[in-house]
Design an enzyme around this catalytic site. Structure first.
Site, PDB file in Angstrom:
ATOM      1  CE  LYS A  95      -3.928   1.817   2.728  1.00  0.00           C
ATOM      2  NZ  LYS A  95      -4.763   1.557   3.937  1.00  0.00           N
ATOM      3  CB  SER A 171      -7.910   3.429   2.735  1.00  0.00           C
ATOM      4  OG  SER A 171      -7.115   2.861   3.779  1.00  0.00           O
ATOM      5  CB  SER A 195      -8.258   0.788   5.908  1.00  0.00           C
ATOM      6  OG  SER A 195      -8.987   1.975   5.801  1.00  0.00           O
TER       7      SER A 195
END
Lengths: 533, 102
Positions: A95, A171, A195
């Site tokens: 990420k 996310s 997330s």
């Protein structure tokens, strides 16, 4: 079966045995990226043609050269008889909120579009040291602020591999999409209110939020420092266990990283669930959504297929010898989102003051009057709307005159949420639970633009996940079926502090017992298209 | 029950304190969303607080690695840090004048 469908454990076993080279694995992964991913996220927002609309767009940046160097190093070690590491030859995405020395790390924000960090995040370094191949930086909501990945400044934002017209969740949406689309076997995500778990549920993969402090936050750009947890994303429970074991542990560079030694999570999986006490709570069967005029919370039912999946999972575990304990009260869970609105925004506003166009990242190109003008213009141009909203809300809720009503009160409600879990897990208490089984989300994935812009509705997609963050507890989402539209359903196990072994055991037992169910044979749409080409 | 709202005046004050600049359209959207979020947050005012409940900053007891010893350690490659800065001068970050500093 193609190389890209292999689990991380299968890949590393075959690489270590010399059946496969790390370079072969890497080239297969890159071929998959080129087949299904399409254009990477970019600040130049060009209209997409219909073919690109069907792509996954999991990445902001591929790091092919770095991955090739890493693969060659793994192959060299194997050739000379050195230990190549527990994840030797396993392709991984990161990420883009974790620093990687010398590689742009953007947080999906214009304000960091050109930031090359001078150091590498601890969990990323642990993956590299274990022989993983870092394939690229995955797209996400800007600064992790969102639950659909649509707030990224780097467009196109990621799509859901099961239906590219839908969001992957967020996310960590690029991370979960890259794993679901078989571009990588593993991804490193972060979970502040859900997330990792919410996008894992939306994309039909496994996502684990460890206990707060289990995995170092060093090199993770902070959103809400008391809630942020790095964690693994994988296609099965045992791969998640292996990755967690690799990244967990004390770090002198993170003062909140725990001194509690990690368990051997892979070994724990073999212990099964016989005698495990699994709780079901009536407080995880509805959303409690606010009326914008009165502030009253109104009950909304969650998607029926998801409730049914939780019940079915309880039945499966009961057949395996677990004791199902019903009606476990967790009455303060319904305040999870209101509490999160306060705690996370106050901490975010504090953490985001550092971005000012002075030391790194974007600086406004226009002529400015003075330093204050430079900072204002840089932040105005560099931050997206969701980031500005969180800064403003955090400043309001912590400002003099409002903090006692909001921030101080939210910290007390957070303590009450924690107390509910303490009672449920208390070995001398009424329920004496080992794990709690809940839905991960109230709905399956929604269409792009259906929720984006309605920041309250978007935040409430984390209602089933956020309480574990407030309480600091470990929780894992695993696939629990498909709905009528062939969209993945996630079920969640929450455990006591540092008992990732228990939630992984429960998840693994369910996963193994349902291996032959028809829904497990269904593949994400982007992979079905690939087959029919 | 009606609930309190954030006024446009307070909103614009916050924008200044946050070192932001907004277009009119952005202001209208963000103020609406802040007030919608506030309607959720206001649910906390109705929560019957348990007796003796203390505010918590962390869900779990953070008896972690703890702060490092406060010893100065030079960064090995300061040039890498400066290379990422928008503007430098003589090995330092360069910025426009601070208002009123002259």
């Amino acid at each position: 079966m193609s190389l890209n469908q292999l689990s991380a454990q299968e890949v590393t076993a075959r690489v270590r045995a010399g059946d496969l080279s790390a370079r072969e694995v890497l080239e297969a992964s890159l071929a998959q990226v080129h087949a299904v991913d399409g254009a990477p996220g970019s600040l130049d927002q060009k209209p997409l043609n219909p073919a690109e609309e069907q792509k996954v767009h999991a990445f902001i940046r591929l790091t092919e050269d770095l991955a090739r160097q890493q693969a060659d190093e793994v192959d060299r070690k194997i050739a000379v008889g050195e230990d190549p590491g527990a994840l030797a030859g396993v392709p991984v995405s990161i990420k883009d909120i974790f620093t990687l020395q010398g590689i742009e790390t953007t947080a999906a924000s214009r304000i960091l579009w050109n930031f090359k960090p001078p150091y590498t995040a601890t969990p990323v370094k642990k993956l590299i040291d274990a022989g993983a191949l870092i394939l690229g930086k995955a797209n996400l909501d800007e600064f992790t602020f969102g639950s659909s990945s649509e707030s990224s400044a780097f467009k196109p934002s990621s799509n859901n591999p099961w239906d590219p017209s839908r969001v992957p969740g967020g996310s960590s949406g690029g991370s979960t999409a890259s794993v679901a689309a078989e571009e990588v076997a593993l991804s490193l995500g972060t979970d502040t209110g859900g997330s990792i778990r919410q996008p894992a549920a939306f994309c039909g993969v496994v996502g684990l939020k460890p206990t707060y402090g289990r995995v170092s936050r060093y090199g993770l750009m902070a959103f809400s420092s008391s809630l942020d947890c790095p964690g693994p994303i994988a296609r099965n429970v045992s791969d998640a266990a292996l990755m967690l074991h690799t990244i967990a542990g004390t770090d002198p560079k993170d003062s909140t990283s725990s001194l509690v030694p990690p368990s051997n999570y892979l070994e724990a999986l073999k212990e099964g669930v016989k005698g495990l006490r699994v709780g079901l709570s009536p407080d995880y069967t509805h959303l409690f959504y606010p009326d914008f005029e009165t502030g009253e919370l109104a009950k909304e039912s969650i998607q029926k297929e998801i409730s049914q999946a939780v019940q079915d999972a309880a039945s499966v575990l009961a057949e395996l010898g677990a004791e199902i304990v019903e009606n476990v009260p967790l009455p303060n869970a319904k305040y999870g989102i209101p509490t999160y609105f306060v705690v996370s925004r106050v901490e975010a506003a504090s953490n985001l003051h550092r971005f000012d166009g002075v030391k790194y990242g974007y600086r406004t190109p226009v002529d400015v009057e003075d330093l204050q003008d430079l900072i204002r213009r840089t932040r105005a141009e560099g931050f997206g709307s969701e980031v500005k909203l969180r800064i403003l809300m955090g400043m309001y809720l912590s400002s003099e005159g409002f903090a006692a009503n909001y921030y101080q009160r939210a910290l007390k409600v957070r303590a009450m949420i924690r107390r509910d879990f303490d009672r449920a897990f208390d070995p001398q208490g009424e329920h004496r639970l080992d794990v709690i089984l809940t839905p991960t989300t109230a709905t399956t994935s929604f269409k792009r633009n259906d929720v984006f812009g309605n920041t309250v509705r978007m935040q409430y997609s984390d209602q089933m996940t956020v309480s574990a963050n407030h309480a600091g507890l470990p929780a894992v989402s695993i696939p629990g079926g498909l709905d009528a539209d062939n969209l993945p359903i996630g079920i969640q196990f929450i455990g006591p502090d540092f008992r990732e072994d228990l939630i992984l055991r429960a998840g693994y037992a369910y996963e193994q017992a349902t291996q032959d169910e028809a829904w497990r044979a269904v593949r994400p749409a982007v992979l079905r298209q690939e087959v029919t080409k | 029950m009606s609930i309190s709202k954030i006024s446009p005046e307070l909103f614009h004050k916050l924008v200044g304190l946050a070192a932001l600049e907004l277009t009119d359209e952005e202001s209208a959207y963000l103020l609406t969303e802040m007030n919608h979020q506030l309607s959720s947050v206001n649910a906390l005012l109705q929560v019957p607080l348990e007796e003796n409940i203390l505010p918590t900053l962390h869900g779990i007891d953070c008896a972690g690695a703890g702060p490092r010893t406060d010893v100065w350690q030079p960064f090995p490659t300061p040039g890498e840090i400066l290379a990422g800065a928008p503007e430098t001068e003589d090995g330092m970050f360069a910025v426009p004048d601070v208002k009123g500093a002259k």
